[in-house]
Design a protein around this motif. Structure first.
Motif, PDB file in Angstrom:
ATOM      1  N   GLY A 288       0.839  -1.199   0.000  1.00 55.09           N
ATOM      2  CA  GLY A 288       0.000   0.000   0.000  1.00 55.09           C
ATOM      3  C   GLY A 288       0.863   1.233   0.000  1.00 55.09           C
ATOM      4  O   GLY A 288       2.061   1.175   0.290  1.00 55.09           O
ATOM      5  N   ASP A 289       0.256   2.377  -0.329  1.00 54.20           N
ATOM      6  CA  ASP A 289       1.033   3.619  -0.405  1.00 54.20           C
ATOM      7  C   ASP A 289       1.411   4.130   0.974  1.00 54.20           C
ATOM      8  O   ASP A 289       2.393   4.840   1.139  1.00 54.20           O
ATOM      9  N   SER A 290       0.586   3.799   1.977  1.00 57.98           N
ATOM     10  CA  SER A 290       0.848   4.332   3.314  1.00 57.98           C
ATOM     11  C   SER A 290       1.564   3.293   4.184  1.00 57.98           C
ATOM     12  O   SER A 290       0.981   2.257   4.542  1.00 57.98           O
ATOM     13  N   ARG A 292       2.215   3.385   7.227  1.00 60.15           N
ATOM     14  CA  ARG A 292       1.479   3.251   8.476  1.00 60.15           C
ATOM     15  C   ARG A 292       0.293   2.297   8.295  1.00 60.15           C
ATOM     16  O   ARG A 292       0.030   1.419   9.112  1.00 60.15           O
ATOM     17  N   GLY A 293      -0.407   2.474   7.155  1.00 60.51           N
ATOM     18  CA  GLY A 293      -1.565   1.622   6.851  1.00 60.51           C
ATOM     19  C   GLY A 293      -1.150   0.164   6.721  1.00 60.51           C
ATOM     20  O   GLY A 293      -1.834  -0.738   7.216  1.00 60.51           O
ATOM     21  N   VAL A 294      -0.026  -0.067   6.054  1.00 61.28           N
ATOM     22  CA  VAL A 294       0.476  -1.431   5.878  1.00 61.28           C
ATOM     23  C   VAL A 294       0.765  -2.044   7.244  1.00 61.28           C
ATOM     24  O   VAL A 294       0.369  -3.171   7.553  1.00 61.28           O
ATOM     25  N   MET A 295       1.433  -1.252   8.086  1.00 62.95           N
ATOM     26  CA  MET A 295       1.796  -1.747   9.417  1.00 62.95           C
ATOM     27  C   MET A 295       0.544  -2.101  10.230  1.00 62.95           C
ATOM     28  O   MET A 295       0.486  -3.166  10.855  1.00 62.95           O
ATOM     29  N   GLU A 296      -0.439  -1.197  10.171  1.00 65.46           N
ATOM     30  CA  GLU A 296      -1.676  -1.444  10.931  1.00 65.46           C
ATOM     31  C   GLU A 296      -2.346  -2.732  10.465  1.00 65.46           C
ATOM     32  O   GLU A 296      -2.818  -3.536  11.267  1.00 65.46           O
ATOM     33  N   ARG A 297      -2.379  -2.902   9.134  1.00 68.67           N
ATOM     34  CA  ARG A 297      -3.063  -4.081   8.591  1.00 68.67           C
ATOM     35  C   ARG A 297      -2.325  -5.362   8.995  1.00 68.67           C
ATOM     36  O   ARG A 297      -2.938  -6.364   9.373  1.00 68.67           O
ATOM     37  N   ILE A 298      -0.996  -5.319   8.924  1.00 73.34           N
ATOM     38  CA  ILE A 298      -0.224  -6.508   9.312  1.00 73.34           C
ATOM     39  C   ILE A 298      -0.473  -6.825  10.788  1.00 73.34           C
ATOM     40  O   ILE A 298      -0.717  -7.977  11.154  1.00 73.34           O
ATOM     41  N   ALA A 362       4.296 -10.349   4.863  1.00 73.71           N
ATOM     42  CA  ALA A 362       5.497  -9.649   4.405  1.00 73.71           C
ATOM     43  C   ALA A 362       5.124  -8.267   3.910  1.00 73.71           C
ATOM     44  O   ALA A 362       4.139  -8.102   3.182  1.00 73.71           O
ATOM     45  N   GLU A 363       5.900  -7.266   4.326  1.00 75.44           N
ATOM     46  CA  GLU A 363       5.776  -5.954   3.699  1.00 75.44           C
ATOM     47  C   GLU A 363       6.284  -6.097   2.270  1.00 75.44           C
ATOM     48  O   GLU A 363       6.974  -7.059   1.941  1.00 75.44           O
ATOM     49  N   ALA A 364       5.970  -5.117   1.400  1.00 73.89           N
ATOM     50  CA  ALA A 364       6.572  -5.083   0.073  1.00 73.89           C
ATOM     51  C   ALA A 364       7.847  -4.252   0.168  1.00 73.89           C
ATOM     52  O   ALA A 364       7.959  -3.364   1.007  1.00 73.89           O
ATOM     53  N   CYS A 365       8.807  -4.569  -0.698  1.00 72.79           N
ATOM     54  CA  CYS A 365      10.079  -3.847  -0.705  1.00 72.79           C
ATOM     55  C   CYS A 365      10.056  -2.874  -1.890  1.00 72.79           C
ATOM     56  O   CYS A 365       9.306  -3.080  -2.847  1.00 72.79           O
ATOM     57  N   GLY A 366      10.843  -1.832  -1.834  1.00 76.01           N
ATOM     58  CA  GLY A 366      10.947  -0.909  -2.964  1.00 76.01           C
ATOM     59  C   GLY A 366      11.413  -1.662  -4.206  1.00 76.01           C
ATOM     60  O   GLY A 366      12.236  -2.566  -4.108  1.00 76.01           O
ATOM     61  N   GLU A 367      10.864  -1.304  -5.391  1.00 75.91           N
ATOM     62  CA  GLU A 367      11.173  -2.087  -6.592  1.00 75.91           C
ATOM     63  C   GLU A 367      12.313  -1.503  -7.409  1.00 75.91           C
ATOM     64  O   GLU A 367      12.569  -1.927  -8.539  1.00 75.91           O
ATOM     65  N   GLU A 368      13.049  -0.522  -6.842  1.00 74.32           N
ATOM     66  CA  GLU A 368      14.173   0.017  -7.604  1.00 74.32           C
ATOM     67  C   GLU A 368      15.364  -0.942  -7.543  1.00 74.32           C
ATOM     68  O   GLU A 368      15.492  -1.722  -6.593  1.00 74.32           O
ATOM     69  N   LYS A 380       6.285 -14.975  -5.875  1.00 72.60           N
ATOM     70  CA  LYS A 380       6.228 -16.421  -6.099  1.00 72.60           C
ATOM     71  C   LYS A 380       6.165 -17.164  -4.771  1.00 72.60           C
ATOM     72  O   LYS A 380       5.430 -18.133  -4.643  1.00 72.60           O
ATOM     73  N   ALA A 381       6.949 -16.673  -3.805  1.00 73.35           N
ATOM     74  CA  ALA A 381       6.941 -17.316  -2.487  1.00 73.35           C
ATOM     75  C   ALA A 381       5.542 -17.232  -1.874  1.00 73.35           C
ATOM     76  O   ALA A 381       5.123 -18.107  -1.127  1.00 73.35           O
ATOM     77  N   ALA A 382       4.835 -16.159  -2.209  1.00 72.39           N
ATOM     78  CA  ALA A 382       3.489 -15.958  -1.662  1.00 72.39           C
ATOM     79  C   ALA A 382       2.431 -16.672  -2.489  1.00 72.39           C
ATOM     80  O   ALA A 382       1.240 -16.582  -2.179  1.00 72.39           O
ATOM     81  N   GLY A 383       2.858 -17.358  -3.563  1.00 70.89           N
ATOM     82  CA  GLY A 383       1.868 -18.022  -4.423  1.00 70.89           C
ATOM     83  C   GLY A 383       0.854 -17.021  -4.962  1.00 70.89           C
ATOM     84  O   GLY A 383      -0.288 -17.367  -5.237  1.00 70.89           O
ATOM     85  N   GLY A 384       1.265 -15.740  -5.081  1.00 73.41           N
ATOM     86  CA  GLY A 384       0.378 -14.723  -5.644  1.00 73.41           C
ATOM     87  C   GLY A 384      -0.534 -14.051  -4.615  1.00 73.41           C
ATOM     88  O   GLY A 384      -1.337 -13.194  -4.974  1.00 73.41           O
ATOM     89  N   ARG A 385      -0.448 -14.420  -3.336  1.00 71.25           N
ATOM     90  CA  ARG A 385      -1.348 -13.806  -2.345  1.00 71.25           C
ATOM     91  C   ARG A 385      -0.871 -12.405  -1.954  1.00 71.25           C
ATOM     92  O   ARG A 385       0.199 -12.248  -1.368  1.00 71.25           O
ATOM     93  N   VAL A 386      -1.684 -11.405  -2.294  1.00 68.61           N
ATOM     94  CA  VAL A 386      -1.334 -10.014  -1.973  1.00 68.61           C
ATOM     95  C   VAL A 386      -2.560  -9.339  -1.389  1.00 68.61           C
ATOM     96  O   VAL A 386      -3.658  -9.473  -1.911  1.00 68.61           O
ATOM     97  N   ILE A 387      -2.361  -8.628  -0.287  1.00 70.72           N
ATOM     98  CA  ILE A 387      -3.426  -7.754   0.217  1.00 70.72           C
ATOM     99  C   ILE A 387      -3.032  -6.342  -0.180  1.00 70.72           C
ATOM    100  O   ILE A 387      -2.002  -5.831   0.252  1.00 70.72           O
ATOM    101  N   GLN A 388      -3.802  -5.745  -1.068  1.00 73.51           N
ATOM    102  CA  GLN A 388      -3.533  -4.372  -1.508  1.00 73.51           C
ATOM    103  C   GLN A 388      -4.419  -3.456  -0.671  1.00 73.51           C
ATOM    104  O   GLN A 388      -5.632  -3.607  -0.679  1.00 73.51           O
ATOM    105  N   ILE A 389      -3.803  -2.527   0.056  1.00 75.29           N
ATOM    106  CA  ILE A 389      -4.672  -1.651   0.863  1.00 75.29           C
ATOM    107  C   ILE A 389      -4.624  -0.214   0.348  1.00 75.29           C
ATOM    108  O   ILE A 389      -3.762   0.134  -0.439  1.00 75.29           O
TER     109      ILE A 389
END
Ligand code: TXA
Ligand code: MG
Length: 389
Positions: A288-290, A292-298, A362-368, A380-389
């Motif tokens: 997610g873009d926030s 803080r939001g990611v942390m709260e959701r986790i 897992a949090e997402a990491c920067g893609e740079e 792949k490790a997540a088998g495609g499972r993503v929670i987009q907030i």
């Protein structure tokens, strides 16, 4: 089977001459059609003589790897290349000059009969790389063979970045393991094919698209990579435990099982269609873009999972580990530094297994930079499972 273990004094950035007897012994095993694992700058490889069908058969058996997933051939110098390929495109020449030895695998037209047909899984192309690790280079040169070497892990599991991890997966299944310390990059090489206009990335890895652009007019990502990403279901609520495991993706998370849609988009790098890198616990990425939001959701997901009696884990790239109240919290690399996260990703996934964590967020990491390849592996490790907030 007894697995010989050589504790060498080689490491990624320094070579010591005194272990040459270990290298000679391991090279002798390779020449005799045996399997020897060795470090590279990316991950540990499981090596065998690429010309011997019997030896290559044993690689597939030791890994439990589907035989339609071809292997990379490793060389220590340019000399043997001509005998393996039918042609060397000018673009490949530029890539080799810039990136070899290093974490770049180039797909060439195959010279028929150069290696066992099992290496290329029947394709008329051959993937070749020259690794940048002093021990790997010395071993390959001493063997005098082109060395077929997939990552030295059981198929489907996270790749191995230390000799101890290789022993865990391969002990008793192969003849030798050479310990040359932890690997450097931590993720596998980038696999590319040369096109009329430049290069096409079949698997993102240690060499980034930005780096490839320095020597190639056009750099594309194979459509199969994009399709694989868009195939992933997003926003699967964790509380939705119904249906098949892995967010309803039948078979995902088990080695050798195709991801859904694999037949429709026909990946050019056949390995990309299989589920890979999976820890035993159920892993989900929260994006997610926030922050803080990611942390709260986790945190909320962890609470919910604990109340169900799960052993919980959190993989963080940005947040301070103290922010999470899970059973196992792993801070992967330095915050804001995808290269250091890449170095430790596979070891982190294996730690969750050792701790018998059943539910991982897992949090997402920067893609740079190499962060792009890291997120490819994490998806792949997540088998495609993503929670987009
Ligand atoms: O960093 C690495 O590349 C490590 C170390 C040990 O060198 N090796 C590695 O090998 O990652 P493996 O077998 O785990 O992955 C090989 C990848 C697979 O995705 C496979 O499909 C692809 O390379 N590949 C092999 N031959 C190919 C070919 N002829 N055309 C397209 N893709 C190919
Ligand atoms: Mg692999």
């Amino acid at each position: 089977m007894i697995t010989r273990y050589w504790n060498t004094s080689y490491s990624i950035d320094q070579a010591a001459e005194k272990d040459d007897s270990a290298i000679q012994e391991a090279a002798e095993l390779l020449r005799a059609g045996k399997l020897v694992a060795f470090p590279t700058e990316t991950v540990y490889g499981l090596g065998a003589d690429a010309r011997s069908t019997e030896a290559v058969e044993r690689i597939y058996a030791a890994k439990g790897r589907p035989s339609d997933n071809p292997l990379i051939v490793h060389i220590a110098e340019r000399g043997p290349l001509e005998a393996l390929v039918a042609a060397i495109p000018a673009q490949a020449e530029r890539l080799m000059r810039r990136f070899w030895p290093g974490p770049l695998t180039i797909v060439f037209p195959l010279r028929p009969g150069a290696v066992s047909p099992l290496v290329t899984a029947g394709l008329d192309t051959i993937a070749i790389r020259m690794p940048a690790h002093p021990l790997a280079l010395k071993l390959i040169a001493a063997s005098g063979c082109p060395i077929a070497a997939p990552s030295a892990n059981r198929s489907g599991r996270p790749s191995t970045t230390t000799a101890a991890h290789v022993l865990e997966d391969m002990g008793g299944r192969i003849e030798g393991i050479m310990d040359g310390g932890p690997t450097g990059v931590g993720l596998e090489s980038t696999v590319v094919e040369c096109t009329a206009a430049g290069v096409n990335i079949l698997r993102p890895g240690g060499v980034t698209a930005e780096q490839l652009r320095e020597v190639a007019a056009q750099v594309t990502h194979d459509p199969s990579l994009g399709r694989a990403a868009t195939l992933a279901p997003t926003g699967v609520p964790l509380s939705d435990r119904g249906g098949a495991d892995s967010g309803g993706l039948p078979g995902a998370g088990r080695p050798g099982v195709r991801n859904p849609g694999a037949d429709e988009f026909k990946p050019r790098s056949p390995g990309m269609k299989y589920t890979h890198y999976a820890p035993r616990g159920r892993l989900t990425i929260v994006k997610g873009d926030s922050p803080r939001g990611v942390m709260e959701r986790i945190r909320a997901e962890v609470r919910q999972a604990r109340s169900r009696g799960e052993k919980t884990g959190v993989l963080t790239f940005a947040g301070p580990p103290a922010a999470y109240d899970a059973d196992v919290v792993i801070a992967c690399g330095k915050p804001g530094d995808p290269a250091s996260a890449a170095e430790h990703l596979f070891a982190a996934l294996r730690t969750f297994d050792q701790e018998q964590v059943s539910f991982i967020l897992a949090e997402a990491c920067g893609e740079e930079g190499v962060g792009f390849a890291l997120m490819n592996r994490l998806h792949k490790a997540a088998g495609g499972r993503v929670i987009q907030i």
